[in-house]
Scaffold this active site. Structure first.
Site, PDB file in Angstrom:
ATOM      1  N   LYS A 187      38.265 -19.052  10.285  1.00  0.00           N
ATOM      2  CA  LYS A 187      37.522 -19.878  11.235  1.00  0.00           C
ATOM      3  C   LYS A 187      36.892 -21.062  10.514  1.00  0.00           C
ATOM      4  CE  LYS A 187      33.239 -19.960  12.685  1.00  0.00           C
ATOM      5  NZ  LYS A 187      33.124 -21.412  12.912  1.00  0.00           N
ATOM      6  N   GLU A 263      29.231 -16.510  -0.145  1.00  0.00           N
ATOM      7  CA  GLU A 263      28.943 -17.619  -1.056  1.00  0.00           C
ATOM      8  C   GLU A 263      27.945 -18.476  -0.315  1.00  0.00           C
ATOM      9  OE1 GLU A 263      28.737 -21.012  -2.393  1.00  0.00           O
ATOM     10  OE2 GLU A 263      30.872 -21.326  -2.041  1.00  0.00           O
ATOM     11  N   CYS A 297      26.664 -26.602  -2.161  1.00  0.00           N
ATOM     12  CA  CYS A 297      25.814 -25.417  -2.345  1.00  0.00           C
ATOM     13  C   CYS A 297      25.243 -25.358  -3.752  1.00  0.00           C
ATOM     14  CB  CYS A 297      26.596 -24.155  -2.016  1.00  0.00           C
ATOM     15  SG  CYS A 297      28.218 -24.168  -2.756  1.00  0.00           S
ATOM     16  N   GLU A 394      16.392 -25.137   0.407  1.00  0.00           N
ATOM     17  CA  GLU A 394      17.630 -25.901   0.280  1.00  0.00           C
ATOM     18  C   GLU A 394      17.654 -26.991   1.353  1.00  0.00           C
ATOM     19  OE1 GLU A 394      21.440 -23.990   1.328  1.00  0.00           O
ATOM     20  OE2 GLU A 394      22.233 -24.843  -0.509  1.00  0.00           O
TER      21      GLU A 394
HETATM   22  P1  NAP Z   1      26.044 -21.925   8.798  1.00  0.00           P
HETATM   23  O1  NAP Z   1      25.441 -21.771  10.131  1.00  0.00           O
HETATM   24  O2  NAP Z   1      25.860 -20.882   7.787  1.00  0.00           O
HETATM   25  O3  NAP Z   1      27.598 -22.259   9.028  1.00  0.00           O
HETATM   26  C1  NAP Z   1      28.645 -21.908   8.169  1.00  0.00           C
HETATM   27  C2  NAP Z   1      29.769 -21.262   8.944  1.00  0.00           C
HETATM   28  O4  NAP Z   1      29.309 -20.054   9.532  1.00  0.00           O
HETATM   29  C3  NAP Z   1      30.296 -22.104  10.095  1.00  0.00           C
HETATM   30  O5  NAP Z   1      31.697 -21.879  10.224  1.00  0.00           O
HETATM   31  C4  NAP Z   1      29.557 -21.525  11.289  1.00  0.00           C
HETATM   32  O6  NAP Z   1      30.224 -21.726  12.514  1.00  0.00           O
HETATM   33  C5  NAP Z   1      29.555 -20.051  10.922  1.00  0.00           C
HETATM   34  N1  NAP Z   1      28.517 -19.256  11.572  1.00  0.00           N
HETATM   35  C6  NAP Z   1      27.299 -19.656  11.996  1.00  0.00           C
HETATM   36  N2  NAP Z   1      26.637 -18.634  12.547  1.00  0.00           N
HETATM   37  C7  NAP Z   1      27.444 -17.551  12.490  1.00  0.00           C
HETATM   38  C8  NAP Z   1      27.324 -16.198  12.917  1.00  0.00           C
HETATM   39  N3  NAP Z   1      26.237 -15.746  13.498  1.00  0.00           N
HETATM   40  N4  NAP Z   1      28.358 -15.366  12.721  1.00  0.00           N
HETATM   41  C9  NAP Z   1      29.473 -15.795  12.116  1.00  0.00           C
HETATM   42  N5  NAP Z   1      29.649 -17.067  11.713  1.00  0.00           N
HETATM   43  C10 NAP Z   1      28.644 -17.944  11.871  1.00  0.00           C
HETATM   44  O7  NAP Z   1      25.513 -23.222   8.143  1.00  0.00           O
HETATM   45  P2  NAP Z   1      25.023 -24.528   8.938  1.00  0.00           P
HETATM   46  O8  NAP Z   1      24.032 -24.208   9.995  1.00  0.00           O
HETATM   47  O9  NAP Z   1      26.216 -25.247   9.329  1.00  0.00           O
HETATM   48  O10 NAP Z   1      24.218 -25.215   7.771  1.00  0.00           O
HETATM   49  C11 NAP Z   1      22.888 -24.767   7.563  1.00  0.00           C
HETATM   50  C12 NAP Z   1      22.573 -24.684   6.122  1.00  0.00           C
HETATM   51  O11 NAP Z   1      23.505 -23.837   5.462  1.00  0.00           O
HETATM   52  C13 NAP Z   1      22.707 -25.974   5.388  1.00  0.00           C
HETATM   53  O12 NAP Z   1      21.573 -26.751   5.569  1.00  0.00           O
HETATM   54  C14 NAP Z   1      22.878 -25.497   3.997  1.00  0.00           C
HETATM   55  O13 NAP Z   1      21.619 -25.205   3.465  1.00  0.00           O
HETATM   56  C15 NAP Z   1      23.643 -24.213   4.128  1.00  0.00           C
HETATM   57  N6  NAP Z   1      25.094 -24.355   3.844  1.00  0.00           N
HETATM   58  C16 NAP Z   1      25.550 -23.852   2.689  1.00  0.00           C
HETATM   59  C17 NAP Z   1      26.896 -23.991   2.391  1.00  0.00           C
HETATM   60  C18 NAP Z   1      27.461 -23.472   1.117  1.00  0.00           C
HETATM   61  O14 NAP Z   1      28.484 -23.978   0.667  1.00  0.00           O
HETATM   62  N7  NAP Z   1      26.904 -22.459   0.518  1.00  0.00           N
HETATM   63  C19 NAP Z   1      27.745 -24.641   3.258  1.00  0.00           C
HETATM   64  C20 NAP Z   1      27.248 -25.122   4.470  1.00  0.00           C
HETATM   65  C21 NAP Z   1      25.901 -24.969   4.736  1.00  0.00           C
HETATM   66  P3  NAP Z   1      29.941 -22.976  13.490  1.00  0.00           P
HETATM   67  O15 NAP Z   1      29.254 -24.012  12.675  1.00  0.00           O
HETATM   68  O16 NAP Z   1      31.308 -23.365  13.921  1.00  0.00           O
HETATM   69  O17 NAP Z   1      29.103 -22.446  14.607  1.00  0.00           O
END
Ligand code: NAP
Ligand code: MG
Length: 497
Positions: A187, A263, A297, A394
């Site tokens: 996904k 991760e 990250c 972060e």
């Molecule tokens: P996120 O919510 O963790 O999104 C990452 C992935 O997880 C997306 O594909 C998202 O789908 C999915 N997801 C979200 N909620 C989920 C759930 N309950 N069950 C299963 N999958 C789920 O991250 P974000 O809100 O986009 O970003 C928020 C923060 O995450 C950022 O500010 C940053 O601090 C951190 N982040 C870290 C990394 C990393 O590489 N470690 C990468 C991105 C973000 P959808 O977006 O399609 O709903």
């Protein structure tokens, strides 16, 4: 019904963007009939609408992946090398186009997208070669038994990836999973589904059998959750926020005690000692936090500079940061493009306001650029306290805090005073200091005199709340295999006679 739409890229190229769910090597409609918009973060305009997978689509894709696993999981592993290699070749042939799609959908500069593509191809090629080298042990239990272990694929695995490195995550998640004989439902993030769907066309072209890789865009709450809760999915690999990752681990435990690798986030320290090479270090500090717009990250988002060099390096750092070209990801010489989507853009601006309110000195940047597109000036805060939110949390954008320290002991304590432990940087010309301090830092990666310097052979992952398990390098293979021990009781009566 066609699931392709012609899209024009800012370079003048036109291409056919797939918009369907990729299941069983075909693009199909979502059962619910729902679609979602993919936005260009540089213009805030819709690029295309994409089919939106939910629980019913996940069921269909799991059936396809389960069927494919029957032969993919048990074939001669040597054959899998060829498929993954062919996929890597096709990606390489299309790398300029995929990089442009990435910059269109994610907003990152073309320079960043091109570098992602290079690493993605290397990751696939490197991991492909492991397919026929995954072996077990024979164990000497004395004369009464013959014992050996074998490593077997898990079955169907679910992979949930973020929007900051959409295509790179696609490659480094899919590669190890299929090389070890598993089949996949992946996904992509809703903010950035386009490169993942385009690359799906190459899966079919590479001759990879139907159902081995299924790409199913949809929301985290519905599609992501359906992956976690499906009884026939044996493992979840997730990259994203710590908060969502913890929720996934809990939910996966409740649904069949699925294996989980995570991760997650970071707040990585980037440490500069008095004897560091100033010009090299300034470039590493920039690469640490402003590469990919800070949406990394492992970003070196907390800079600690020793007091003897602080006043020398800081003005040069500011001067070099202010030279960085920020804007249209396709523009000549642009280093930093747009933040990936509106929500994250706002989060970054909110953190900048928080930093000002907390009492930090805004040393550079601190505002959006223009009034269309999600562009943020590279931002440096100084005079920060360790308990400020901008130092602890972060931000995931082009915002860095700079602090001063005196002793090695002090900076090691500061570096480790976080719930995260993904990465770190050390800048010094003293190899003894570098290696000594690297042992004391609680983080999965320590970069010395470099930063954000990834390599396909080198494992990546976090200590503490930065994650569970390691990605890339041979360490990743353990995440996708089970070890089976086979113990044979021998009848030695014929020999003992
Ligand atoms: P996120 O919510 O963790 O999104 C990452 C992935 O997880 C997306 O594909 C998202 O789908 C999915 N997801 C979200 N909620 C989920 C759930 N309950 N069950 C299963 N999958 C789920 O991250 P974000 O809100 O986009 O970003 C928020 C923060 O995450 C950022 O500010 C940053 O601090 C951190 N982040 C870290 C990394 C990393 O590489 N470690 C990468 C991105 C973000 P959808 O977006 O399609 O709903
Ligand atoms: Mg987008």
């Amino acid at each position: 019904m066609s699931f392709f739409k012609e899209v024009s890229l800012p370079t003048g190229k036109k291409y056919q963007q797939p918009t369907g769910l990729f299941i069983n090597n075909e693009f199909v409609a979502a059962k619910s009939g729902k679609k979602f918009e993919s936005i260009n973060p540089s213009t805030e305009e819709v690029i295309v609408e994409v089919e939106q997978a939910e629980t019913e689509d996940v069921k269909v894709a799991v059936e396809a992946a389960s069927k494919a696993f029957e032969s993919w999981g048990s074939r001669d592993p040597f054959e899998r090398i060829k498929y993954v290699y062919t996929l890597a070749d096709l990606i390489e042939e299309n790398k300029d186009l995929i990089a442009e799609i990435e910059s269109l959908d994610n907003g990152k500069s073309l320079v960043c997208s091109k570098s992602d593509l290079e690493i993605a191809v290397r990751c696939l090629r490197s991991i492909a070669g492991w397919a026929d080298k995954i072996d077990g042990r024979t164990i000497d239990n004395g004369p009464t038994h013959f014992t050996y272990t074998r490593r077997e694929p898990l079955g169907v695995v679910g992979q949930i990836i973020p929007w900051n490195f959409p295509f790179l995550m696609w490659a480094w998640k899919i590669g190890p999973a299929i090389v070890t004989g598993n089949t996949v439902l992946l996904k992509p993030a809703s903010a950035t589904p386009l490169s993942a769907l385009f690359a799906a066309t190459l899966i079919k072209k590479a001759g990879i059998p139907a159902g081995v890789i299924n790409i199913i865009p949809g929301s985290g709450s519905k599609c992501g959750n359906a992956l976690i809760e499906h009884p026939d999915i044996k493992k979840i690999a997730f990259t994203g926020s710590t908060e969502v990752g913890i929720g996934i681990a809990i939910n996966a435990a409740k649904h069949g005690l699925k294996k989980v690798t995570l991760e997650l986030g970071g707040k990585s320290p980037n440490i500069v000692f008095d004897d560091a090479d100033i010009n090299l270090t300034v470039q590493n500090l920039i690469k640490g936090i402003f590469f990919n717009g800070g949406e990394v990250c492992s970003a070196g988002s907390r800079i600690y500079i020793q007091s003897g060099i602080y006043d020398k390096i800081l003005p040069i750092f500011k001067q070099e940061v202010e030279k960085l070209k920020v804007g249209d990801p396709f523009g000549e010489g642009v280093f930093q493009g747009a933040q990936a989507y509106g929500g994250q853009f706002q989060t970054v601006l909110d953190y900048i306001e928080t930093g000002k309110k907390e009492g930090a000195t805004l040393f550079s940047g601190g505002e959006r650029i223009g009034n269309k597109g999600y562009f943020v000036k590279p931002t440096i805060f100084t005079d920060v306290k360790e308990d400020y939110k901008i130092v602890k949390e972060e931000i995931f954008g082009p915002v860095v805090t700079v602090s001063k320290f005196d002793t090695v002991q002090e900076v090691v304590k500061l570096a480790n005073s976080t719930n995260y432990g993904l990465a770190s940087g050390i800048h010094t010309t003293d190899v003894n200091k570098a290696l000594g301090v690297s042992k004391l830092i609680k983080a999965g990666t320590v970069w010395i005199n470099t930063y954000n310097d990834f390599h396909q052979t080198t494992p990546f992952g976090g200590y503490k709340e930065s994650g569970v398990g390691r990605e890339i390098g041979p360490e990743v293979l353990g995440n996708y295999t089970e070890t089976k021990a086979v113990r044979v009781k021998l009848d030695l009566s014929q020999i003992e006679k």
